[in-house]
Design a protein around this motif. Structure first.
Motif, PDB file in Angstrom:
ATOM      1  N   MET A 207      18.750  73.781  43.711  1.00  0.00           N
ATOM      2  CA  MET A 207      19.236  73.625  44.998  1.00  0.00           C
ATOM      3  C   MET A 207      18.334  73.268  46.172  1.00  0.00           C
ATOM      4  O   MET A 207      16.838  73.854  46.373  1.00  0.00           O
ATOM      5  CB  MET A 207      20.050  74.894  45.472  1.00  0.00           C
ATOM      6  N   ALA A 208      18.592  72.306  47.102  1.00  0.00           N
ATOM      7  CA  ALA A 208      17.914  72.232  48.259  1.00  0.00           C
ATOM      8  C   ALA A 208      18.449  72.638  49.491  1.00  0.00           C
ATOM      9  O   ALA A 208      19.731  72.170  49.848  1.00  0.00           O
ATOM     10  CB  ALA A 208      17.495  70.718  48.444  1.00  0.00           C
ATOM     11  N   HIS A 209      18.014  73.563  50.446  1.00  0.00           N
ATOM     12  CA  HIS A 209      18.696  74.178  51.526  1.00  0.00           C
ATOM     13  C   HIS A 209      17.591  73.757  52.851  1.00  0.00           C
ATOM     14  O   HIS A 209      16.673  74.009  52.551  1.00  0.00           O
ATOM     15  CB  HIS A 209      19.110  75.535  51.588  1.00  0.00           C
ATOM     16  N   PHE A 210      18.383  73.106  53.742  1.00  0.00           N
ATOM     17  CA  PHE A 210      17.536  72.592  55.056  1.00  0.00           C
ATOM     18  C   PHE A 210      17.754  73.679  56.120  1.00  0.00           C
ATOM     19  O   PHE A 210      18.826  73.980  56.437  1.00  0.00           O
ATOM     20  CB  PHE A 210      17.824  71.497  55.489  1.00  0.00           C
ATOM     21  N   PHE A 211      16.559  74.274  56.505  1.00  0.00           N
ATOM     22  CA  PHE A 211      16.748  75.686  57.310  1.00  0.00           C
ATOM     23  C   PHE A 211      16.017  75.427  58.518  1.00  0.00           C
ATOM     24  O   PHE A 211      15.154  74.925  58.681  1.00  0.00           O
ATOM     25  CB  PHE A 211      16.117  76.584  56.422  1.00  0.00           C
ATOM     26  N   LEU A 285      20.955  63.311  42.850  1.00  0.00           N
ATOM     27  CA  LEU A 285      21.133  64.157  44.232  1.00  0.00           C
ATOM     28  C   LEU A 285      22.584  64.543  44.148  1.00  0.00           C
ATOM     29  O   LEU A 285      23.383  63.583  43.690  1.00  0.00           O
ATOM     30  CB  LEU A 285      20.711  63.421  45.458  1.00  0.00           C
ATOM     31  N   VAL A 286      23.162  65.731  44.384  1.00  0.00           N
ATOM     32  CA  VAL A 286      24.448  65.986  44.551  1.00  0.00           C
ATOM     33  C   VAL A 286      24.570  66.544  46.345  1.00  0.00           C
ATOM     34  O   VAL A 286      24.104  67.206  46.767  1.00  0.00           O
ATOM     35  CB  VAL A 286      24.728  67.200  43.595  1.00  0.00           C
ATOM     36  N   THR A 287      25.760  65.827  46.957  1.00  0.00           N
ATOM     37  CA  THR A 287      26.153  66.313  48.055  1.00  0.00           C
ATOM     38  C   THR A 287      27.587  66.701  48.113  1.00  0.00           C
ATOM     39  O   THR A 287      28.400  66.236  47.365  1.00  0.00           O
ATOM     40  CB  THR A 287      25.856  65.240  49.325  1.00  0.00           C
ATOM     41  N   GLY A 288      28.130  67.401  49.012  1.00  0.00           N
ATOM     42  CA  GLY A 288      29.616  67.863  49.179  1.00  0.00           C
ATOM     43  C   GLY A 288      30.179  66.849  50.149  1.00  0.00           C
ATOM     44  O   GLY A 288      31.149  67.401  50.823  1.00  0.00           O
ATOM     45  N   GLY A 292      35.804  60.501  55.307  1.00  0.00           N
ATOM     46  CA  GLY A 292      36.382  60.606  56.439  1.00  0.00           C
ATOM     47  C   GLY A 292      36.494  62.081  57.032  1.00  0.00           C
ATOM     48  O   GLY A 292      37.335  62.361  57.891  1.00  0.00           O
ATOM     49  N   GLN A 293      36.042  62.989  56.311  1.00  0.00           N
ATOM     50  CA  GLN A 293      36.223  64.541  56.696  1.00  0.00           C
ATOM     51  C   GLN A 293      35.602  64.579  58.018  1.00  0.00           C
ATOM     52  O   GLN A 293      36.143  65.326  58.859  1.00  0.00           O
ATOM     53  CB  GLN A 293      35.622  65.500  55.631  1.00  0.00           C
ATOM     54  N   VAL A 294      34.481  64.291  58.336  1.00  0.00           N
ATOM     55  CA  VAL A 294      33.728  64.312  59.589  1.00  0.00           C
ATOM     56  C   VAL A 294      33.188  62.979  59.810  1.00  0.00           C
ATOM     57  O   VAL A 294      33.007  61.852  58.880  1.00  0.00           O
ATOM     58  CB  VAL A 294      32.752  65.407  59.825  1.00  0.00           C
ATOM     59  N   ALA A 295      32.366  62.991  61.226  1.00  0.00           N
ATOM     60  CA  ALA A 295      31.919  61.471  61.695  1.00  0.00           C
ATOM     61  C   ALA A 295      30.946  61.133  60.610  1.00  0.00           C
ATOM     62  O   ALA A 295      30.658  59.774  60.520  1.00  0.00           O
ATOM     63  CB  ALA A 295      31.494  61.727  63.140  1.00  0.00           C
ATOM     64  N   SER A 296      30.213  62.190  60.216  1.00  0.00           N
ATOM     65  CA  SER A 296      28.957  61.544  59.424  1.00  0.00           C
ATOM     66  C   SER A 296      29.428  61.189  58.067  1.00  0.00           C
ATOM     67  O   SER A 296      28.496  60.950  57.018  1.00  0.00           O
ATOM     68  CB  SER A 296      27.887  62.626  59.335  1.00  0.00           C
ATOM     69  N   GLN A 297      30.685  61.134  57.519  1.00  0.00           N
ATOM     70  CA  GLN A 297      31.185  61.022  56.196  1.00  0.00           C
ATOM     71  C   GLN A 297      32.064  59.829  56.139  1.00  0.00           C
ATOM     72  O   GLN A 297      33.003  59.613  55.273  1.00  0.00           O
ATOM     73  CB  GLN A 297      31.733  62.031  55.610  1.00  0.00           C
ATOM     74  N   ASP A 344      25.191  76.247  60.811  1.00  0.00           N
ATOM     75  CA  ASP A 344      24.323  75.556  59.605  1.00  0.00           C
ATOM     76  C   ASP A 344      23.546  74.723  60.837  1.00  0.00           C
ATOM     77  O   ASP A 344      24.099  74.400  61.847  1.00  0.00           O
ATOM     78  CB  ASP A 344      25.304  74.635  58.736  1.00  0.00           C
ATOM     79  N   CYS A 345      22.353  74.329  59.919  1.00  0.00           N
ATOM     80  CA  CYS A 345      21.571  73.529  60.784  1.00  0.00           C
ATOM     81  C   CYS A 345      22.323  72.043  61.491  1.00  0.00           C
ATOM     82  O   CYS A 345      21.880  71.794  62.584  1.00  0.00           O
ATOM     83  CB  CYS A 345      20.379  72.972  60.176  1.00  0.00           C
ATOM     84  N   CYS A 346      23.196  71.574  60.826  1.00  0.00           N
ATOM     85  CA  CYS A 346      23.730  70.446  61.203  1.00  0.00           C
ATOM     86  C   CYS A 346      24.694  70.675  62.447  1.00  0.00           C
ATOM     87  O   CYS A 346      24.791  70.005  63.258  1.00  0.00           O
ATOM     88  CB  CYS A 346      24.840  69.747  60.173  1.00  0.00           C
TER      89      CYS A 346
HETATM   90  P1  ATP Z   1      29.708  71.462  53.660  1.00  0.00           P
HETATM   91  O1  ATP Z   1      31.091  72.089  53.412  1.00  0.00           O
HETATM   92  O2  ATP Z   1      29.092  71.330  52.331  1.00  0.00           O
HETATM   93  O3  ATP Z   1      28.469  72.092  54.308  1.00  0.00           O
HETATM   94  P2  ATP Z   1      30.305  69.725  55.689  1.00  0.00           P
HETATM   95  O4  ATP Z   1      31.764  69.166  55.473  1.00  0.00           O
HETATM   96  O5  ATP Z   1      29.980  70.753  56.384  1.00  0.00           O
HETATM   97  O6  ATP Z   1      29.695  70.066  54.186  1.00  0.00           O
HETATM   98  P3  ATP Z   1      28.230  67.895  56.366  1.00  0.00           P
HETATM   99  O7  ATP Z   1      27.898  68.898  57.477  1.00  0.00           O
HETATM  100  O8  ATP Z   1      28.519  66.396  56.820  1.00  0.00           O
HETATM  101  O9  ATP Z   1      29.573  68.164  55.820  1.00  0.00           O
HETATM  102  O10 ATP Z   1      27.211  67.812  55.128  1.00  0.00           O
HETATM  103  C1  ATP Z   1      27.429  66.842  54.169  1.00  0.00           C
HETATM  104  C2  ATP Z   1      26.639  67.220  53.014  1.00  0.00           C
HETATM  105  O11 ATP Z   1      25.235  67.241  53.451  1.00  0.00           O
HETATM  106  C3  ATP Z   1      26.906  68.862  52.714  1.00  0.00           C
HETATM  107  O12 ATP Z   1      27.994  68.836  51.673  1.00  0.00           O
HETATM  108  C4  ATP Z   1      25.678  69.190  51.809  1.00  0.00           C
HETATM  109  O13 ATP Z   1      25.613  68.568  50.598  1.00  0.00           O
HETATM  110  C5  ATP Z   1      24.409  68.317  52.787  1.00  0.00           C
HETATM  111  N1  ATP Z   1      24.044  69.227  53.810  1.00  0.00           N
HETATM  112  C6  ATP Z   1      24.403  69.648  55.138  1.00  0.00           C
HETATM  113  N2  ATP Z   1      23.697  70.383  55.558  1.00  0.00           N
HETATM  114  C7  ATP Z   1      22.752  70.721  54.729  1.00  0.00           C
HETATM  115  C8  ATP Z   1      21.682  72.109  54.838  1.00  0.00           C
HETATM  116  N3  ATP Z   1      21.451  72.657  55.895  1.00  0.00           N
HETATM  117  N4  ATP Z   1      21.006  72.022  53.743  1.00  0.00           N
HETATM  118  C9  ATP Z   1      21.474  71.407  52.496  1.00  0.00           C
HETATM  119  N5  ATP Z   1      22.357  70.541  52.404  1.00  0.00           N
HETATM  120  C10 ATP Z   1      22.907  70.343  53.592  1.00  0.00           C
END
Ligand code: ATP
Ligand code: MG
Length: 389
Positions: A207-211, A285-288, A292-297, A344-346
């Protein structure tokens, strides 16, 4: 003769030449998961993996629980072995399944005869044991179409087995048969589900987590480690790479147009994750992300984030509705932790009006103001690796 666990292997049987290595991987994974529960003998014959306790100190309930999260298993039952003899099969069914036979109103007996030298046909064996059980539990009636309880008898090479109530296994393929990937794990609902789905396809994960300390708290980091811990029974041991991300985000805020923050931030995540992947020999790489769920997707945003790396990016929840993802998160067991309220950082750095349809050339131009390589190297140098078992 004793209680044991039978695992029916799923897709494994279809895999022809690879079958042997798939079975070996499944048995190795089972062995590791079973360690806390005692000493077991594990072997595979005819697409069934047998798990036999070696002594009386084995915790069979613990072992049964551990096997429910083992990918590669299509179905599973607790069984009791006995001699390959019609009366032994009856006696074993009567005692081992006594509670279930007393509780049921209707039943049937089904026999499988893998040992073709066994003198009775399957039908004759079912009739014999079914009749004897009926005499022993006179309240039961036979229902061959919709019985409450199906007693299964298997006559195999080494012994015979009695079981009832087969349950579905975790499905998928044994973790490790399809290589390794880096999953980007946030604290949200989607990324743990995405990681789980790819692990299910036989991929070992790190796993990679950005903190972004101090913008996000230690609790937010702990939440991510808790999520990873919930995934361990499915994925096996996990390493979480905690990547310090604050300096990059502050630099972006100083130098980049606010409406492009999110997409540029994501591009850094992908670049750094790809470096981690190359270092550990991971192939994807694997992302979630979910379309269309949010603007960045949006498609355009995914184009911009994908453009910085050459490894394949798996987005297994891309076509799922939020409710479907939530249902999956509940099944995996991550949902309750995911909805804990730590930022979350985002979220912290989300612009007020993010660009829905970023254009790659424009994003690259905005990044020209940054020392990309320097920022990446500084971040990678600060990675904290946490091993979970
Ligand atoms: P999630 O429910 O997985 O947080 P999200 O709907 O909030 O997804 P985003 O915030 O747009 O979506 O993030 C999209 C994807 O980018 C996440 O599913 C994850 O794979 C990755 N991601 C986002 N923030 C981080 C983080 N702090 N560390 C690691 N991966 C991240
Ligand atoms: Mg999130």
């Amino acid at each position: 003769m004793q209680e044991m666990i039978l695992l029916k292997l799923g897709e494994l049987v279809l895999k022809g030449l690879n079958r042997r290595s798939f079975e070996d991987r499944l048995m190795g994974n089972a062995q590791r998961r079973l360690k806390p529960y005692g000493n077991f003998r594990i072997y595979t014959k005819q697409s069934t993996t047998y798990i036999e306790p070696k002594d009386d100190n084995c915790d069979m309930d613990g072992a049964w629980g551990a096997m429910q999260t083992l990918f590669g298993v299509a179905g599973m039952s607790r069984a009791h072995s006995c001699a390959k003899d019609q009366d032994a099969l009856f006696e074993t069914a009567k005692t081992y399944l006594g509670d279930q036979l007393r509780a049921a109103k209707t039943f049937k007996v089904e026999s499988k005869r893998a040992d073709k030298s066994f003198p009775m046909t399957s039908i004759a064996l079912s009739q014999y044991v079914g009749g004897a059980l009926h005499d022993a539990f006179p309240h039961l009636s036979v229902d061959v179409h919709h019985p409450e309880l199906t007693v299964t008898l298997e006559v195999r090479e080494l012994a015979a087995y009695v079981h009832a109530d087969p349950q579905p296994g975790a499905g998928g393929l044994p973790v490790g048969v399809n290589g390794k990937a880096v999953a980007l794990l946030s604290g949200g609902i989607d990324s743990p589900v995405a990681a789980w789905m790819i692990a299910k396809r036989g991929v070992a994960l790190e796993m990679a987590h950005f903190f972004s300390y101090p913008y996000t708290s230690q609790e937010a980091k702990q939440k991510v480690l808790d999520l990873a811990n919930i995934l361990v029974p499915w994925c096996g041991r996990l390493t979480v790479h905690v990547v310090p991300f604050t300096a990059i985000q502050e630099e972006l805020r100083r130098r980049c147009p606010e409406e492009l923050f999110t997409v540029i931030m994501r591009r850094f995540m992908m670049r750094i994750s790809e470096r981690i992947a190359r270092r550990i020999g991971a192939g994807a790489l694997v992302t979630g992300e979910s379309l269309g769920q949010v603007a960045s997707q949006t498609m355009e945003a995914m184009h911009c984030t994908g453009a910085v790396c050459s490894l394949p990016i798996f987005r297994p929840v891309v076509g799922m509705d939020k409710e479907e993802i939530v249902r999956a998160a509940r099944k995996v067991g991550t949902f309750d932790t995911s909805i804990l309220p730590f930022e979350d950082c985002c979220t912290v750095f989300t612009p007020k009006h993010p660009r829905l349809r970023p254009v790659l050339g424009e994003v690259e131009a905005a990044e020209a103001a940054l020392d990309i390589e320097g920022l990446i190297e500084m971040s990678i140098a600060g990675i904290e690796r946490i091993q979970l078992k």
